[in-house]
Design an enzyme around this catalytic site. Structure first.
Site, short mmCIF file in Angstrom:
data_model
loop_
_atom_site.label_atom_id
_atom_site.label_comp_id
_atom_site.label_asym_id
_atom_site.label_seq_id
_atom_site.Cartn_x
_atom_site.Cartn_y
_atom_site.Cartn_z
N GLU A 108 0.84 -1.20 0.00
CA GLU A 108 0.00 0.00 0.00
C GLU A 108 0.87 1.25 0.00
OE1 GLU A 108 -3.58 -0.33 2.27
OE2 GLU A 108 -3.37 1.72 3.06
N ASP A 110 0.13 5.37 0.73
CA ASP A 110 -0.94 6.22 1.25
C ASP A 110 -0.63 7.70 1.20
OD1 ASP A 110 -2.46 3.97 2.10
OD2 ASP A 110 -1.32 3.87 3.97
N GLU A 112 -2.99 10.40 3.17
CA GLU A 112 -4.19 10.55 3.99
C GLU A 112 -4.20 11.94 4.62
OE1 GLU A 112 -4.99 6.16 5.80
OE2 GLU A 112 -3.15 7.14 6.44
#
Length: 289
Positions: A108, A110, A112
């Site tokens: 993953e 990210d 955010e």
């Protein structure tokens, strides 16, 4: 005679209506990037005055929202413009990320955005997971109000490094080391979400969502993916011919300057400095940055 004279008038009116429609949505057919995604929850779609498709995610007490790409990719450059939740967004989490799935061995990447009480800076959390190994967060205070207008966020992912950019300013690079985990084998889909992260998002969970301010809305537009599409198993991909400048992209002198600037002025959490979290020693890459 009167009936016959109405025909040219009707044609003229029809032509004018079509022309006006084209003026308001000059590139809607080419800009309907949301067609490349599956949606979940309340996702509103419209076109702005320039013809860009705008997808808005809605969060209320019943549900969050999101969209994820129908294709999976193995390396590429992914960008989107976002306009975050205005006002008191404490407890909300908005994201733009890549993931191979939900398993224990997942990969993953990210970006955010953690909500805040009105007037407080917005925190951008960047993170990388490889074969289920995460906890590699760098968190930055954004140097502008991301809810006042659209800003561009970019992830460049290749076999050498992962580069995070904000408005074409590089703020972080996560390098690959041959002896350490790196996301290079599992194709990943592109995701965007808006959800209730009250338990951790704002001041480590001290400030939850104020549902009296719901619904919360975040908008995305201008999405692009210049990337290698995964085709079946065995690591087969289809890459865009002549548009692969990202394939060998590493930090240049300007990038190194902006990364240093972001560290000095915006970085508010670095996992490589969190001894409480890593009592047995920091991850291997920390000593090589």
């Amino acid at each position: 005679m009167a009936r016959r004279s109405l025909a040219p008038l009707a044609l003229a009116v029809a032509a004018t209506v079509v022309a006006l429609a084209l003026c308001f949505h000059p590139a809607s057919a080419q800009s309907a990037w949301l067609d490349e995604f599956r949606t979940d929850g309340e996702v509103r779609s419209d076109f702005d005055a320039s013809g860009k498709q705008v997808a808005s995610l809605v969060l209320d007490e019943n549900s969050g929202a999101g969209f994820n790409s129908t294709e999976k990719y193995l390396f590429g450059e992914f960008s989107v413009e976002m306009k975050l939740v205005p006002g008191n967004s404490a407890g909300t989490v908005t994201s733009f990320y890549l993931t191979s799935g939900e398993g224990d061995e997942h990969d993953e990447i990210d970006m955010e955005f953690m909500g805040n009480s009105s007037g407080a800076p917005t925190v951008l959390n960047t993170n990388v997971w490889a074969s289920g190994d995460g906890k590699k967060e760098h968190q930055f205070y954004l140097w502008f109000d991301p809810s006042a207008d659209f800003h561009k966020y970019t992830i460049i992912w290749n076999a050498k490094n992962i580069i995070f950019r904000v408005d074409d300013v590089t703020v972080r690079a996560f390098r690959r080391y041959a002896d350490l985990p790196y996301p290079d084998a599992r194709p990943m889909a592109v995701h965007a979400t808006l959800w209730d992260g009250s338990y951790w998002a704002t001041e480590k969970g001290k400030v939850p969502i104020d549902w009296a301010a719901a619904p919360f809305v975040v908008s995305y537009r201008g999405y692009t993916a210049n990337a290698c599409v995964a085709r079946g198993g065995g690591g087969r991909t289809s890459c865009p011919a002549g548009r692969n400048e990202w394939m060998d992209r590493e930090l240049d002198d300007t990038d190194r300057l902006t990364v240093a600037w972001a560290r000095r002025n915006c970085l508010q959490y670095n996992y490589c400095e969190d001894g409480w979290r890593f009592p047995d020693g920091f991850p291997g890459e920390c000593s090589r940055e």
